[in-house]
Design an enzyme around this catalytic site. Structure first.
Site, mmCIF file in Angstrom:
data_model
loop_
_atom_site.group_PDB
_atom_site.id
_atom_site.type_symbol
_atom_site.label_atom_id
_atom_site.label_comp_id
_atom_site.label_asym_id
_atom_site.label_seq_id
_atom_site.Cartn_x
_atom_site.Cartn_y
_atom_site.Cartn_z
ATOM 1 N N ASN A 156 39.105 -49.620 -105.574
ATOM 2 C CA ASN A 156 39.192 -48.509 -104.737
ATOM 3 C C ASN A 156 40.068 -48.294 -103.525
ATOM 4 O OD1 ASN A 156 37.080 -49.915 -104.093
ATOM 5 N ND2 ASN A 156 36.090 -48.318 -103.026
ATOM 6 N N GLU A 255 29.110 -57.104 -101.497
ATOM 7 C CA GLU A 255 29.342 -55.757 -101.080
ATOM 8 C C GLU A 255 29.149 -54.928 -102.167
ATOM 9 O OE1 GLU A 255 31.310 -57.024 -96.981
ATOM 10 O OE2 GLU A 255 32.146 -55.622 -97.992
ATOM 11 N N CYS A 289 32.846 -46.641 -101.582
ATOM 12 C CA CYS A 289 31.387 -47.099 -101.727
ATOM 13 C C CYS A 289 30.568 -46.374 -100.563
ATOM 14 C CB CYS A 289 31.358 -48.638 -101.517
ATOM 15 S SG CYS A 289 31.834 -49.174 -100.017
ATOM 16 N N GLU A 468 29.247 -58.714 -93.247
ATOM 17 C CA GLU A 468 30.492 -59.350 -92.602
ATOM 18 C C GLU A 468 31.271 -58.464 -91.591
ATOM 19 O OE1 GLU A 468 33.614 -60.992 -95.508
ATOM 20 O OE2 GLU A 468 31.944 -61.202 -97.030
HETATM 21 P P1 NAD Z 1 33.372 -53.787 -110.709
HETATM 22 O O1 NAD Z 1 32.137 -54.482 -110.322
HETATM 23 O O2 NAD Z 1 33.542 -53.122 -112.172
HETATM 24 O O3 NAD Z 1 34.696 -55.003 -110.763
HETATM 25 C C1 NAD Z 1 34.943 -55.621 -109.281
HETATM 26 C C2 NAD Z 1 35.747 -56.756 -109.765
HETATM 27 O O4 NAD Z 1 34.747 -57.686 -110.285
HETATM 28 C C3 NAD Z 1 36.894 -56.781 -110.544
HETATM 29 O O5 NAD Z 1 38.007 -57.514 -110.111
HETATM 30 C C4 NAD Z 1 36.273 -57.033 -112.043
HETATM 31 O O6 NAD Z 1 37.440 -57.723 -112.695
HETATM 32 C C5 NAD Z 1 35.372 -58.176 -111.417
HETATM 33 N N1 NAD Z 1 34.230 -58.814 -112.413
HETATM 34 C C6 NAD Z 1 33.694 -57.869 -113.262
HETATM 35 N N2 NAD Z 1 32.869 -58.413 -114.085
HETATM 36 C C7 NAD Z 1 32.958 -59.727 -113.437
HETATM 37 C C8 NAD Z 1 32.164 -60.965 -113.686
HETATM 38 N N3 NAD Z 1 31.181 -61.180 -114.741
HETATM 39 N N4 NAD Z 1 32.429 -62.257 -113.451
HETATM 40 C C9 NAD Z 1 33.456 -62.042 -112.328
HETATM 41 N N5 NAD Z 1 34.124 -61.047 -111.858
HETATM 42 C C10 NAD Z 1 33.821 -59.710 -112.616
HETATM 43 O O7 NAD Z 1 33.666 -52.747 -109.661
HETATM 44 P P2 NAD Z 1 34.661 -51.631 -109.606
HETATM 45 O O8 NAD Z 1 34.565 -50.709 -110.589
HETATM 46 O O9 NAD Z 1 36.113 -52.536 -109.559
HETATM 47 O O10 NAD Z 1 34.560 -51.042 -107.957
HETATM 48 C C11 NAD Z 1 33.735 -50.073 -107.780
HETATM 49 C C12 NAD Z 1 32.404 -50.368 -107.502
HETATM 50 O O11 NAD Z 1 32.641 -51.132 -106.385
HETATM 51 C C13 NAD Z 1 31.524 -49.192 -107.018
HETATM 52 O O12 NAD Z 1 30.149 -49.505 -107.498
HETATM 53 C C14 NAD Z 1 31.215 -49.234 -105.598
HETATM 54 O O13 NAD Z 1 30.159 -48.892 -104.674
HETATM 55 C C15 NAD Z 1 31.533 -50.850 -105.210
HETATM 56 N N6 NAD Z 1 32.246 -51.065 -103.910
HETATM 57 C C16 NAD Z 1 31.457 -51.411 -102.870
HETATM 58 C C17 NAD Z 1 31.955 -51.771 -101.614
HETATM 59 C C18 NAD Z 1 30.977 -52.035 -100.495
HETATM 60 O O14 NAD Z 1 31.621 -52.590 -99.203
HETATM 61 N N7 NAD Z 1 29.693 -52.220 -100.533
HETATM 62 C C19 NAD Z 1 33.083 -51.391 -101.585
HETATM 63 C C20 NAD Z 1 34.064 -51.048 -102.657
HETATM 64 C C21 NAD Z 1 33.520 -50.719 -103.841
HETATM 65 O O1 6OD Z 2 35.923 -50.793 -93.931
HETATM 66 C C1 6OD Z 2 35.498 -51.891 -94.197
HETATM 67 O O2 6OD Z 2 35.513 -52.860 -93.880
HETATM 68 C C2 6OD Z 2 34.992 -51.783 -95.745
HETATM 69 N N1 6OD Z 2 34.524 -52.869 -96.374
HETATM 70 C C3 6OD Z 2 35.013 -50.603 -96.403
HETATM 71 C C4 6OD Z 2 34.389 -50.406 -97.730
HETATM 72 C C5 6OD Z 2 34.742 -49.485 -98.417
HETATM 73 C C6 6OD Z 2 34.211 -49.048 -99.707
HETATM 74 O O3 6OD Z 2 34.798 -48.309 -100.730
#
Ligand code: NAD
Ligand code: 6OD
Length: 487
Positions: A156, A255, A289, A468
């Site tokens: 994202n 995260e 997120c 972090e």
């Molecule tokens: P995802 O979990 O589908 O994938 C993230 C990464 O993990 C990708 O590179 C994917 O290839 C890898 N992956 C998937 N399964 C794996 C496994 N079993 N072992 C190792 N690697 C694996 O997430 P996404 O769809 O790319 O991103 C969207 C999600 O991320 C949403 O749930 C969003 O809330 C979350 N997000 C959280 C934060 C935060 O800071 N808390 C920030 C951004 C996104």
């Molecule tokens: O601003 C940041 O440092 C951070 N980790 C943002 C996360 C955004 C989630 O989509």
């Protein structure tokens, strides 16, 4: 029409092809951007070995001052190649250039400078103590790099979220193997060129492309040569990664997802609240997120707020990244659009009032092939609805009225997640009370996604493990060793 690109792995300072490739397509019009070289066991082994080699070589012996200088040079080179990073990011994600040029790319550079400066300036603790024999001992703590860090990234905010991990990891003297999302391979690859250009030693920064289970993600997180794993993505994936990390008792920083509430009190500055919630619901097409998917509005202003947010949603210009005035790009992929649309269907089936949106827009020409979606607002659903309980990760929200602080605190906290909240009120006492009562890692008052990189960032409950940001990143990326000297 530019030639389709080859997105190669970056291992030990070299761009490395592999025998398996998969397509990278632009979400705006589904055009083929290029072929991504999927890393198998051999490439992952080579990347981890390169990182271990770097730790044993020049990088492992480098002074902090030199490391800091190099990381500043990385940031400067990202700035110098701003247009290349921007083009790569908007092609992969479809997000408006105005958004990527203000958020994604500048933060990609800042993440290196800020953490270099944190490491340069961080003090260490020391304690002098009396010993039973009448002598003394001096204790002091020193920070050592953890070793090889696996960095698993989402799609994202690809450059921003990847460098948010790589910046502090390298500042602390570690080497990294990055696995970017399969949806967004471009900017992590481009960063390899930057690393070589400024003289980061080979093996310090490595990139392996591929998917999660049965592919580069799983191979990397299960690799015994990896000392710690930092992950951003879905909560379910975080669980799988934690299981992989259990072998060898390796630390994880997670995260994860969210189902964030915005809470709007009748005493808010109405226009500021509408503008803020418009951003928190719809920015990056709802794929942040920290974004809001549940809005609670105090009853006296409920109807007025719903109508104002509807008007804002309907005024957002949908279009391709480079077009002037565009505020809403496509979703990341057709697969993700199908998931978001399934929630649009569920909302209808559960009896929601669809205030606006609820479907897909008609787009002209080649854009008709893109993963476009309408910004959507619902009211009238019970709190038990899937749309209110589950993370959708799209440009949509449900708005419900509330009558008291206690009621809205209970509503906001009634979720397995605990990432972020934004509270809109002009009453200072209420702002402090609410900030203390919501169960989240990050609470904004009269703001959203306002970031100071020195502050702790992370989620509570199912939204993550660890913090972090600033010195908090050092807790994960260094081993703190106590030295006790008797004299
Ligand atoms: P995802 O979990 O589908 O994938 C993230 C990464 O993990 C990708 O590179 C994917 O290839 C890898 N992956 C998937 N399964 C794996 C496994 N079993 N072992 C190792 N690697 C694996 O997430 P996404 O769809 O790319 O991103 C969207 C999600 O991320 C949403 O749930 C969003 O809330 C979350 N997000 C959280 C934060 C935060 O800071 N808390 C920030 C951004 C996104
Ligand atoms: O601003 C940041 O440092 C951070 N980790 C943002 C996360 C955004 C989630 O989509």
């Amino acid at each position: 029409m530019p030639e389709p690109k080859q997105y190669l792995n970056f291992i030990a300072g070299q761009f490395v092809a592999s025998s398996r490739t998969f397509e990278n397509r632009a979400p705006a019009d589904d055009r083929l951007l290029g072929q991504v070289h999927e890393a198998g066991a051999a490439e992952v082994d080579a990347a981890v070995a390169a990182a271990r080699g770097a730790m044993a070589g020049e990088w492992g012996r480098m002074t902090v001052a030199r490391r800091v200088e190099l990381l500043h040079a990385v940031a400067d080179e990202i700035d110098r190649r701003f247009d290349d990073f921007l083009a790569a990011e908007i092609a992969d994600t479809g997000k408006p250039a105005s958004v990527a040029s203000h958020i994604d790319i500048p933060r990609g550079a800042a993440n290196f400078k800020v953490f270099a400066d944190v490491v340069k300036n961080v003090p260490s603790e020391s304690f002098e103590m009396a010993t039973p024999d009448g002598g003394k001992a001096l204790n002091y703590a020193v920070r050592k790099p953890v070793g090889v860090i696996a960095v698993i990234c989402p799609w994202n905010l690809p450059l921003l979220l990847m460098t948010w991990k790589v910046g502090p990891a390298l500042a602390c003297g570690n080497a990294v193997v990055v696995k970017p999302s399969e949806e967004t391979p471009a900017t992590a690859t481009l960063l390899g060129e930057v690393m070589n250009k400024v003289g980061i030693p080979a093996g310090v920064y490595n990139v392996v492309h591929g998917f999660g289970p049965g592919s580069a993600g799983e191979l990397l997180t299960r690799h015994p040569g990896v000392d710690a794993i930092t992950f951003t993505g879905e909560t379910r994936t975080g669980e799988a990664i934690m299981q992989a990390a259990a072998k060898g008792v390796r630390p994880v920083s997670l995260e994860l997802g969210g189902k964030n509430a915005a809470i709007v009190f009748a005493d808010c500055d109405f226009d500021k609240a509408v503008t803020g919630v418009t951003r928190s619901v719809f920015e990056n097409c709802g794929q942040v997120c920290l974004g809001t998917e549940r809005v609670y509005v105090e009853r006296p202003i409920f109807e007025r707020f719903v109508q104002a947010l509807k008007a804002r949603a309907e005024s957002l210009k949908i279009g391709p990244p480079e077009e002037k005035g565009v505020a809403l790009g496509p979703l990341i992929s057709h697969e993700h659009r199908a998931k978001v649309l399934s929630y649009y269907e569920k909302a209808r089936a559960e009896g929601a009032t669809v205030v606006t949106g609820g479907g897909t827009p008609r787009m002209p020409g080649a854009l008709a092939e893109g993963a476009w979606i309408q910004p959507t607002i619902w009211t009238g659903l019970p709190e038990s609805s899937a749309v209110i309980r589950e993370e959708i990760f799209g440009p949509c929200c449900h708005i419900a009225p509330f009558d008291s602080e206690d009621e809205v605190i209970a509503l906001a906290n009634d979720t397995p997640y605990g990432l972020a909240t934004s509270i809109w009120t002009e009453n200072l006492g209420r702002a402090h009370r609410m900030a203390g009562a919501v169960d989240v890692g990050i609470c904004w008052v009269n703001a959203w996604f306002l970031r100071d990189l020195r502050t702790p960032f992370g989620g509570s409950k199912a939204s993550g493990i660890g913090r972090e940001g600033g010195v908090h990143s050092l807790e994960f990326y260094t081993e703190l060793r106590n030295v006790c000297i008797k004299f």
